[in-house]
Design a protein around this motif. Structure first.
Motif, mmCIF file in Angstrom:
data_model
loop_
_atom_site.group_PDB
_atom_site.id
_atom_site.type_symbol
_atom_site.label_atom_id
_atom_site.label_comp_id
_atom_site.label_asym_id
_atom_site.label_seq_id
_atom_site.Cartn_x
_atom_site.Cartn_y
_atom_site.Cartn_z
ATOM 1 N N THR A 110 1.250 3.981 -2.983
ATOM 2 C CA THR A 110 0.912 5.426 -2.550
ATOM 3 C C THR A 110 1.943 6.151 -3.029
ATOM 4 O O THR A 110 1.662 7.266 -3.786
ATOM 5 C CB THR A 110 0.725 5.637 -0.987
ATOM 6 O OG1 THR A 110 -0.523 4.918 -0.692
ATOM 7 C CG2 THR A 110 0.324 7.158 -0.901
ATOM 8 N N ALA A 120 -3.243 6.977 3.071
ATOM 9 C CA ALA A 120 -2.559 5.818 3.248
ATOM 10 C C ALA A 120 -2.038 5.600 4.711
ATOM 11 O O ALA A 120 -2.017 4.112 5.121
ATOM 12 C CB ALA A 120 -1.125 6.114 2.576
ATOM 13 N N ILE A 152 -3.555 12.027 0.072
ATOM 14 C CA ILE A 152 -2.989 10.709 -0.100
ATOM 15 C C ILE A 152 -2.066 10.157 0.941
ATOM 16 O O ILE A 152 -2.419 8.926 1.316
ATOM 17 C CB ILE A 152 -2.298 10.573 -1.318
ATOM 18 C CG1 ILE A 152 -3.118 10.991 -2.730
ATOM 19 C CG2 ILE A 152 -1.571 9.358 -1.824
ATOM 20 C CD1 ILE A 152 -2.439 11.105 -3.841
ATOM 21 N N ALA A 153 -1.311 10.966 1.396
ATOM 22 C CA ALA A 153 -0.430 10.550 2.699
ATOM 23 C C ALA A 153 -1.283 10.198 3.876
ATOM 24 O O ALA A 153 -1.132 8.984 4.457
ATOM 25 C CB ALA A 153 0.641 11.428 2.976
ATOM 26 N N PHE A 178 -5.240 3.919 6.179
ATOM 27 C CA PHE A 178 -5.152 2.507 5.793
ATOM 28 C C PHE A 178 -4.309 1.595 6.231
ATOM 29 O O PHE A 178 -4.684 0.466 6.892
ATOM 30 C CB PHE A 178 -5.260 2.526 4.372
ATOM 31 C CG PHE A 178 -5.349 1.160 3.538
ATOM 32 C CD1 PHE A 178 -6.800 1.015 3.565
ATOM 33 C CD2 PHE A 178 -4.635 0.640 2.904
ATOM 34 C CE1 PHE A 178 -7.129 -0.669 3.042
ATOM 35 C CE2 PHE A 178 -4.851 -0.843 2.394
ATOM 36 C CZ PHE A 178 -6.066 -1.261 2.553
ATOM 37 N N GLY A 179 -3.199 2.134 6.539
ATOM 38 C CA GLY A 179 -1.918 1.344 6.937
ATOM 39 C C GLY A 179 -2.212 0.799 8.592
ATOM 40 O O GLY A 179 -1.942 -0.154 8.872
ATOM 41 N N SER A 182 0.933 -1.235 0.139
ATOM 42 C CA SER A 182 -0.043 -0.051 -0.157
ATOM 43 C C SER A 182 0.823 1.220 -0.224
ATOM 44 O O SER A 182 0.502 2.095 -0.762
ATOM 45 C CB SER A 182 -0.763 0.077 1.243
ATOM 46 O OG SER A 182 -1.751 -1.144 1.352
ATOM 47 N N ILE A 183 1.943 1.175 1.030
ATOM 48 C CA ILE A 183 2.839 2.399 0.870
ATOM 49 C C ILE A 183 3.431 2.689 -0.485
ATOM 50 O O ILE A 183 3.725 3.801 -1.058
ATOM 51 C CB ILE A 183 3.701 2.135 2.125
ATOM 52 C CG1 ILE A 183 3.212 2.316 3.264
ATOM 53 C CG2 ILE A 183 4.841 3.362 2.082
ATOM 54 C CD1 ILE A 183 3.958 1.815 4.797
#
Length: 785
Positions: A32, A312, A308-309, A315-316, A28-29
Motif C-alpha cells: 500500500t 488497507a 487506499i489507506a 484488509f489488514g 500488504s502495508i
C-alpha cells in the motif's frame, strides 16, 4: 463484514499461519505504501515536468519579444546614422542641400523629436527646432568631437545626458559623429529619440500583468521601461546587472525591481549600438496555470490516499482476525509437523551414522559391502563390466604426524570430493577407514575403460591440495584393481584381491595403479610371513652385517667400512635390505632394527680391536624415524660405552629425504650425535630434496654422491659436470666427498681427476663378511688392478 471462509481458505490460512500472517500483513502495508509513494512520485514528476515546460514557454515568448524590440530599436538607430551621413554635405560646402535633406528626413520619421548639427568648434550650424544646450550636452559634444576615427567609422554613438525636467524625461538625446571621406570627425549630429513614441508601438502586445519591457544602456542602466499600464519614466536611474560580454542574449532570474518579487528576465544586446532590451515577467505569473493544476492533482491524490489507506486498514484487520481464529489449529499442526520432522531427522541421522563415514560423508565399509553385493547380483545378469578399486594415500601417516590430524582430515575430505567429481553417479565410492578408499566401477563397456579411469583418478588425486589450514599438500594414491568376474565372484574376494594389487602398487614405487595378478598372492604371503617374523629375527640373531670398504684415492688406503645388514632366514636364505627394511618401517620395527645395527657395529669394532687390528670407522645407516627419536644419542652413547669403542670410529649415514619430515628435530638429534664425537655423512646426495641452506646448518662431515651420477659419468657430460660441482661445493663447505657405486676403472680415474676424496664400489670390493673385512684391514690398501 465477515471475511469469506471455506475449505480452500482454511488450507490457505493454515499455510499463511505457518509462514506468519503477520508477514502478509506487513507485506500488504508495504504494498500500500509503495502504491501511494508511486502515485505521489508520478504526480510530482508530472507537475515538475509541466512546471519546466511552462517556464520554457515563457522564456521563449520573452526571447521573441526582446528580439522584436531590439530589432526595431536597431532600425531606428540606423535611420539616425543615415541622418549623420547626410549631414556631411554641410561640411562639404552644400549647406542648403544638407538642410533640405535633414529637414525631410526629420519630417518623415516620427521616432525623432528634433535634430541639430554642430561643427568641431561646437557651433550649432543647423537645428530643426530651437533649444538651448545644457552643460551636460556640451560636455557630451566635446567627447563626440574627440572620438577616434576608428570608433567613428565603426558607427559608435554616444548618449547625451537626458533632460532634467520630468516633462522632457521621455526624450533620449543621441550623438552621431559626422565623418568625412577620410573618416575624420567633422562635426556631431544631435538626434533626440522619442521613447514614448517608440515604446507605444508595443502597448497592444500582451506581456501580462507583471510584464516589463526595458531599454538599457550597455552597462545595464535603465533608459526607459514600458508596463501594461504604459510608459514609465523614473527619475531614479537604476542599474540592471546584465551578464558580462560576450553573451549577446540570455535569461536571468532574480529580484530586479522594487517589489522584491522574483522575475524571469530575458535580454538581448544590439550588435552595433550600446543598448540592450530586457523583457521581464514575474515567475509566479508564468506558473499560474501550474499552480492550479498542482492544487487539483494534490486534492485528487489526497482523496485516493485516504481511500487506499482505509482499504488497507480493512484488509489488514481482516487478515489479523482470521489469523487469530486459526492460530490454535495452526500451532497444533505445527507441533505435529515438527515432531514428525524430528523423528524423520533422527531416522536419517541414525541411518547416516550407521552407513556413512562422518568425516567425508561417503558410505562406510558396511554400507559399501551391501551396495557392492547388490550391484554384483545384477552384474551376473548383465554383459557390462565391473571393477573394484582400492586406493591408499601414500605417506599419509607422515602428514598426520607432522602437520596434525586436523590437516589430515581436511586432506581426506579433499580426496573424497575429487573422487565424487571424477566418477559417475552410478559408481559406488566409500571410505573404508584411515586413508583407504574403495570404488566400484559399474556398467563399463570395456575392460580397457578401467585403466583409463584409474589413470584419471591417480592424476586427479595427485594434484596439490591448496590451503589446507595454510598448507599446500600433494599426495599420490596407490591403486589396486580387481575385475569382476575374472578376479572374484563375491565382495570379499574382490576386496581381498584389490587390496593385494594396491600393496603391489606401493612396492612398485607408489603413485600408480596395478591390476590384480594371481602371482601376487605368494609374494603377499611371503611379505606377511617376513613382517610377522622380523621381531624374532632381530632378537634371535638371524641378522648379520656385511662390510664394504671405503678407499682413499690419494693412496688407495682403506679408511672405513659401510655396514650393510642382511637377514639370514632359515627358510628363504639370505634376504637383502630392500626386502625387509620397508617392512620394518611399515610395522614400526625400524627403531629396534636400527639399534641392533649400531650395537653390532660396536661389537665388531671391539672384536677387531681385541684382535690387534688397526681400526677404521664403520658407517651405519640411520632412518628418518630414528632421526625423530630424541633418545637416539643417549642409546648410541650407551652402546659405545658398553663396547669400549671411541666415538670417532662410528659414523652415521643419513639420506636427504630423511630430513624432510622435521628438519628442526633432525638437526637437534644430529647435533647431539656430533657432540658425542661421531662422524656424520649425507648418503645419496643429489637424488633427494636437499636444501643447501639446511645442509650448511647441519653438522655434516662428508657427502656421498649418489650412484646414479656415477654409473654414466663417462658418457654423460651433464653427470660429469654435476659430480664436479658437488665435489667443489663439498670442499668449500669443508666436507669430504665419497663416491659410491664405482664399478669401472674409467669411473675411478674420472673421480680422482675431479678431486674426489674416497670411493666404494664393486670395482674395488663387494660387501664382505666380518671375517673377510678383517683380512682387508690386515692388507690396509686396495689398489686397482
Amino acid at each position: 463484514m465477515a471475511f469469506p471462509f471455506n475449505q480452500q481458505n482454511s488450507i490457505w490460512f493454515k499455510r499463511l499461519n505457518k509462514s506468519s500472517w503477520r508477514g502478509l500483513l506487513a507485506g500488504s502495508i508495504s504494498l500500500t505504501l509503495a502504491l501511494v509513494v508511486l502515485a505521489w512520485g508520478v504526480t510530482w514528476q508530472r507537475l515538475e515536468a509541466e512546471k519546466a515546460l511552462l517556464g520554457a514557454n515563457a522564456r521563449i515568448q520573452q526571447e521573441n519579444l526582446a528580439a522584436i524590440v531590439a530589432e526595431n530599436l536597431a532600425q531606428v538607430l540606423d535611420r539616425g546614422r543615415l541622418m549623420s551621413i547626410a549631414a556631411n554635405e554641410w561640411f562639404e560646402g552644400k549647406p542648403a542641400e544638407a538642410t533640405n535633406r535633414l529637414s525631410a528626413m526629420r519630417a518623415t520619421d516620427l521616432a525623432f523629436l528634433r535634430i541639430a548639427l554642430y561643427d568641431r568648434q561646437l557651433r550649432r550650424v543647423y537645428t530643426s527646432s530651437p533649444a538651448s544646450a545644457t552643460a551636460g550636452l556640451r560636455d557630451a559634444l566635446v567627447r563626440a568631437v574627440q572620438t577616434s576615427p576608428a570608433a567613428a567609422a565603426a558607427g559608435l554613438l554616444q548618449i547625451a545626458p537626458p533632460p532634467e525636467s520630468y516633462e522632457e524625461a521621455w526624450q533620449l538625446p543621441l550623438l552621431f559623429p559626422v565623418l568625412g571621406n577620410n573618416h575624420e570627425v567633422r562635426g556631431v549630429l544631435l538626434v533626440v529619440l522619442d521613447l514614448g513614441y517608440f515604446l507605444s508601438l508595443y502597448q497592444h502586445i500582451d506581456i501580462g500583468r507583471s510584464g516589463i519591457v526595458q531599454v538599457l544602456t550597455s552597462d545595464g542602466k535603465e533608459v526607459a521601461q514600458a508596463r501594461q499600464e504604459g510608459l514609465i519614466l523614473s527619475q531614479r536611474r537604476g542599474s540592471f546587472e546584465l551578464p558580462i560580454q560576450p553573451a549577446r542574449h540570455g535569461s536571468l532570474t532574480g529580484t530586479f525591481f522594487e517589489n522584491d518579487e522574483p522575475y524571469l528576465s530575458t535580454f538581448r544586446r544590439l550588435e552595433r549600438y550600446p543598448f540592450s532590451v530586457a523583457v521581464s515577467r514575474q515567475i509566479d505569473e508564468t506558473l499560474t496555470e501550474h499552480h492550479g493544476s498542482r492544487q487539483r492533482f494534490f486534492s485528487a491524490l489526497a482523496a485516493l490516499t485516504a481511500i487506499i489507506a482505509l482499504a488497507a486498514l480493512w484488509f489488514g484487520r481482516s487478515i489479523r482476525r482470521q489469523g487469530q481464529l486459526l492460530s490454535a489449529l495452526a500451532a497444533a499442526d505445527q507441533e505435529k509437523c515438527e515432531l514428525i520432522e524430528q523423528l524423520e531427522e533422527e531416522k536419517r541421522r541414525a541411518f547416516e551414522l550407521a552407513a556413512h563415514d562422518h568425516l567425508t560423508g561417503l558410505p562406510n565399509r558396511r554400507m559399501f559391502h551391501e551396495l557392492v553385493a547388490s550391484h554384483l547380483s545384477r552384474a551376473k545378469r548383465s554383459r557390462k563390466h565391473y571393477a573394484m578399486l582400492y586406493l591408499d594415500l601414500d605417506h599419509f601417516k607422515r602428514i598426520n604426524d607432522s602437520l596434525g590430524h586436523h590437516v589430515g582430515d581436511l586432506l581426506l575430505q579433499s580426496v573424497a570430493a575429487r573422487l565424487r567429481s571424477s566418477l559417475r553417479e552410478s559408481d559406488v565410492i566409500a571410505r573404508l577407514g584411515g586413508d583407504e578408499f574403495a570404488v566400484l566401477l559399474t556398467g563399463l563397456e570395456s575392460v580397457d575403460d578401467t585403466a583409463s579411469i584409474a589413470a584419471k583418478l591417480v592424476a586427479q588425486i595427485s594434484q596439490p591440495c591448496r590451503n589446507l589450514d595454510g598448507h599446500d599438500i600433494q599426495v599420490g594414491p596407490s591403486v589396486g584393481i580387481a575385475l569382476f568376474p575374472r578376479d572374484g565372484h563375491d565382495v570379499d574376494t574382490l576386496c581381498r584381491h584389490a587390496d593385494a594389487a594396491m600393496y603391489q602398487s606401493k612396492r612398485s614405487g607408489r603413485g600408480r595403479y596395478t591390476f590384480y595378478d594371481p602371482a601376487l598372492n605368494p609374494a603377499s604371503d611371503r611379505l606377511l610371513h617376513l613382517e610377522q617374523r622380523l621381531p624374532k629375527a632381530i632378537v634371535g640373531h638371524e641378522l648379520v652385517l656385511h662390510f664394504q670398504p671405503k678407499v682413499r684415492l690419494d693412496d688407495y688406503r682403506i679408511v672405513g667400512f659401510e655396514a650393510l645388514v642382511r637377514w639370514q632366514h632359515p627358510e628363504f636364505g639370505l634376504i637383502y635390505p630392500n626386502d625387509f627394511i620397508p617392512l620394518a618401517e611399515h610395522s614400526g620395527q625400524i627403531i629396534e632394527l636400527g639399534d641392533w645395527v649400531v650395537t653390532a657395529c660396536c661389537r665388531q669394532l671391539a672384536d677387531w680391536q681385541a684382535a690387534g687390528l688397526e681400526l677404521v670407522p664403520i658407517a651405519c645407516n640411520i632412518s628418518a624415524k630414528q632421526l625423530l627419536d630424541d633418545e637416539l644419542p643417549e642409546r648410541i652413547a650407551g652402546f659405545l660405552a658398553a663396547s669400549g669403542i671411541a666415538a670417532r670410529y662410528l659414523e652415521v649415514e643419513i639420506t636427504e629425504n630423511s630430513l624432510i619430515e622435521s628438519i628442526e628435530v633432525a638437526g637437534h638429534v644430529l647435533g647431539k650425535l656430533a657432540g658425542l664425537g661421531l662422524q656424520i655423512a649425507l648418503d645419496g646426495f643429489g637424488n633427494g630434496l636437499s636444501n643447501l641452506s639446511h645442509i650448511r646448518s647441519l653438522p655434516i662431515d662428508s657427502l656421498k654422491i649418489d650412484r646414479s651420477f656415477i654409473s654414466d659419468i663417462r658418457n654423460s657430460p651433464d653427470d660429469a659436470v654435476i659430480v664436479s660441482s658437488i665435489i667443489t661445493l663439498a670442499h668449500n663447505l669443508k666436507m669430504r666427498v665419497v663416491a659410491e657405486g664405482v664399478e669401472m676403472l674409467d669411473q675411478l680415474i674420472h673421480l680422482k681427476t675431479a678431486g674426489c676424496d674416497e670411493v666404494q664400489g664393486y670395482y674395488l670390493s663387494r660387501p664382505v663378511t666380518a671375517i673377510a673385512a678383517g683380512q682387508l684391514l690386515l692388507r690396509s690398501t686396495l689398489a686397482p688392478t
